[in-house]
Scaffold this motif. Structure first.
Motif, mmCIF file in Angstrom:
data_model
loop_
_atom_site.group_PDB
_atom_site.id
_atom_site.type_symbol
_atom_site.label_atom_id
_atom_site.label_comp_id
_atom_site.label_asym_id
_atom_site.label_seq_id
_atom_site.Cartn_x
_atom_site.Cartn_y
_atom_site.Cartn_z
ATOM 1 N N SER A 39 0.558 -1.295 0.220
ATOM 2 C CA SER A 39 0.051 0.484 0.111
ATOM 3 C C SER A 39 0.975 0.877 0.058
ATOM 4 O O SER A 39 0.294 2.242 -0.697
ATOM 5 C CB SER A 39 -0.762 0.212 1.331
ATOM 6 O OG SER A 39 -1.835 0.807 0.704
ATOM 7 N N LEU A 40 1.474 1.076 0.704
ATOM 8 C CA LEU A 40 2.820 2.237 0.698
ATOM 9 C C LEU A 40 3.515 2.200 -0.909
ATOM 10 O O LEU A 40 3.797 3.777 -1.151
ATOM 11 C CB LEU A 40 3.899 1.781 1.582
ATOM 12 C CG LEU A 40 3.302 2.301 3.515
ATOM 13 C CD1 LEU A 40 4.677 1.300 3.906
ATOM 14 C CD2 LEU A 40 3.153 3.720 3.811
ATOM 15 N N VAL A 41 3.719 1.747 -1.135
ATOM 16 C CA VAL A 41 4.742 1.537 -2.270
ATOM 17 C C VAL A 41 3.625 2.162 -3.307
ATOM 18 O O VAL A 41 3.403 2.764 -4.769
ATOM 19 C CB VAL A 41 5.074 0.481 -2.955
ATOM 20 C CG1 VAL A 41 5.484 0.327 -4.282
ATOM 21 C CG2 VAL A 41 5.788 -0.260 -2.192
ATOM 22 N N LYS A 42 2.019 1.571 -4.029
ATOM 23 C CA LYS A 42 1.183 2.374 -4.541
ATOM 24 C C LYS A 42 1.285 3.417 -4.250
ATOM 25 O O LYS A 42 0.497 3.925 -5.269
ATOM 26 C CB LYS A 42 -0.306 1.038 -4.105
ATOM 27 C CG LYS A 42 0.299 -0.157 -5.394
ATOM 28 C CD LYS A 42 -1.419 -0.976 -4.860
ATOM 29 C CE LYS A 42 -1.724 -0.721 -3.889
ATOM 30 N NZ LYS A 42 -3.611 -1.295 -3.964
ATOM 31 N N SER A 43 0.502 4.044 -3.545
ATOM 32 C CA SER A 43 0.800 5.360 -3.751
ATOM 33 C C SER A 43 1.586 6.279 -3.088
ATOM 34 O O SER A 43 1.203 7.723 -2.559
ATOM 35 C CB SER A 43 -0.035 5.202 -1.597
ATOM 36 O OG SER A 43 1.198 5.232 -0.282
ATOM 37 N N GLY A 44 2.637 5.670 -3.169
ATOM 38 C CA GLY A 44 3.728 7.036 -4.112
ATOM 39 C C GLY A 44 4.454 7.201 -2.742
ATOM 40 O O GLY A 44 6.145 8.597 -2.317
ATOM 41 N N LYS A 45 4.451 6.137 -1.491
ATOM 42 C CA LYS A 45 4.844 6.945 -0.028
ATOM 43 C C LYS A 45 6.160 6.245 0.467
ATOM 44 O O LYS A 45 7.078 6.920 1.095
ATOM 45 C CB LYS A 45 3.901 6.581 1.242
ATOM 46 C CG LYS A 45 2.597 7.962 1.278
ATOM 47 C CD LYS A 45 1.757 7.143 2.413
ATOM 48 C CE LYS A 45 0.433 8.373 2.233
ATOM 49 N NZ LYS A 45 -0.080 8.630 1.228
ATOM 50 N N VAL A 47 9.446 3.594 -1.877
ATOM 51 C CA VAL A 47 9.957 2.741 -2.965
ATOM 52 C C VAL A 47 10.057 1.609 -1.852
ATOM 53 O O VAL A 47 10.677 1.683 -1.460
ATOM 54 C CB VAL A 47 11.215 3.188 -3.148
ATOM 55 C CG1 VAL A 47 12.274 2.230 -4.062
ATOM 56 C CG2 VAL A 47 10.974 5.274 -3.882
ATOM 57 N N LEU A 48 10.033 0.149 -2.965
ATOM 58 C CA LEU A 48 9.816 -0.903 -2.207
ATOM 59 C C LEU A 48 11.583 -1.431 -3.149
ATOM 60 O O LEU A 48 11.565 -1.355 -4.279
ATOM 61 C CB LEU A 48 9.118 -2.495 -2.732
ATOM 62 C CG LEU A 48 9.413 -3.044 -2.828
ATOM 63 C CD1 LEU A 48 9.366 -4.252 -1.520
ATOM 64 C CD2 LEU A 48 8.219 -4.466 -3.559
ATOM 65 N N VAL A 49 12.664 -1.834 -2.029
ATOM 66 C CA VAL A 49 14.010 -2.047 -1.817
ATOM 67 C C VAL A 49 13.754 -3.839 -1.335
ATOM 68 O O VAL A 49 14.298 -4.137 -0.402
ATOM 69 C CB VAL A 49 14.646 -0.999 -0.949
ATOM 70 C CG1 VAL A 49 16.107 -1.214 -1.048
ATOM 71 C CG2 VAL A 49 14.752 0.382 -1.641
ATOM 72 N N ALA A 98 11.444 4.133 2.377
ATOM 73 C CA ALA A 98 11.944 3.010 1.716
ATOM 74 C C ALA A 98 11.265 1.615 2.680
ATOM 75 O O ALA A 98 10.494 1.995 3.753
ATOM 76 C CB ALA A 98 13.120 2.898 1.460
ATOM 77 N N VAL A 99 10.804 0.436 1.797
ATOM 78 C CA VAL A 99 10.129 -0.562 2.290
ATOM 79 C C VAL A 99 11.332 -1.402 2.175
ATOM 80 O O VAL A 99 11.385 -1.659 0.806
ATOM 81 C CB VAL A 99 9.444 -1.200 2.661
ATOM 82 C CG1 VAL A 99 7.925 -0.294 3.183
ATOM 83 C CG2 VAL A 99 8.521 -0.664 0.983
ATOM 84 N N LEU A 100 12.167 -2.084 3.025
ATOM 85 C CA LEU A 100 13.246 -3.154 2.431
ATOM 86 C C LEU A 100 12.465 -4.344 2.345
ATOM 87 O O LEU A 100 12.042 -4.881 3.278
ATOM 88 C CB LEU A 100 14.195 -2.388 3.376
ATOM 89 C CG LEU A 100 15.118 -0.927 3.567
ATOM 90 C CD1 LEU A 100 16.201 -1.103 4.023
ATOM 91 C CD2 LEU A 100 15.286 -0.941 2.478
ATOM 92 N N LEU A 101 13.282 -5.604 1.872
ATOM 93 C CA LEU A 101 12.439 -6.603 1.657
ATOM 94 C C LEU A 101 13.172 -7.945 1.451
ATOM 95 O O LEU A 101 14.579 -7.491 0.553
ATOM 96 C CB LEU A 101 11.084 -7.142 0.391
ATOM 97 C CG LEU A 101 11.077 -7.879 -0.076
ATOM 98 C CD1 LEU A 101 9.572 -7.942 0.918
ATOM 99 C CD2 LEU A 101 10.384 -7.922 -1.231
ATOM 100 N N CYS A 102 13.952 -8.804 2.172
ATOM 101 C CA CYS A 102 14.928 -9.899 2.151
ATOM 102 C C CYS A 102 13.645 -11.087 1.732
ATOM 103 O O CYS A 102 12.228 -11.615 1.669
ATOM 104 C CB CYS A 102 15.132 -10.208 2.903
ATOM 105 S SG CYS A 102 15.287 -9.945 4.797
#
Length: 156
Positions: A39-45, A47-49, A98-102
């Motif tokens: 939701s954060l990514v879709k709203s532009g708030k 970046v998914l990293v 940014a939201v960080l994904l592993c």
């Protein structure tokens, strides 16, 4: 949760993430679930990293449109000494979300901590990761994680 309800709940989810981070002594902004991250990514708030290795992205899959900044590289997962500089460059500054994904949320938490210590204050960890936690059969992807939530991903 529907996308409409998630949009309304988003500020509350971020505030809760920040409060939990403070309560747990985390130096970064906090952890969010995959649906909140999306939701954060879709709203532009934010970046998914994706902080996984190149090999993980190729063989396991990745989120289309995500930015890749590996926390560690190669099959032996050697720590990327340029991680923070690369992250800041790809985000376009220290004040970007940014939201960080592993894979499971562990390495991305370490990466979020390093980012926060370098002055990036709007960095969140995706708590369940891309594949999620191990289940009773020592397999990922069934209990939780990005893929189990039915969020967008592709595989080469």
């Amino acid at each position: 949760m529907s996308s409409e309800l998630l949009e309304v709940a988003l500020p509350d989810a971020l505030e809760q993430a920040r409060e939990e981070a403070v309560a747990n002594g985390l130096p970064f902004a906090g952890g969010v679930s995959p649906p909140v991250a999306w939701s954060l990514v879709k709203s532009g708030k934010a970046v998914l990293v994706d902080v996984r290795s190149h090999e993980e992205r190729v063989f396991v899959g990745y989120v289309p449109g995500s930015v890749h900044v590996p926390w560690a590289t190669g099959t032996s997962l050697i720590r990327n000494p340029r991680f923070v500089r690369e992250l800041e460059a790809k985000l376009g500054g220290k004040d970007k979300g940014a939201v960080l994904l592993c894979r499971s949320g562990n390495r991305s938490a370490q990466a979020a901590e390093a980012a926060a210590k370098a002055g990036l204050t709007l960095v969140f960890n995706v708590t369940e990761g891309f594949e999620g936690e191990l289940d009773g059969n020592s397999q990922r992807g069934r209990l939780n994680g990005w893929r189990s939530h039915g969020l967008p991903w592709v595989q080469d």
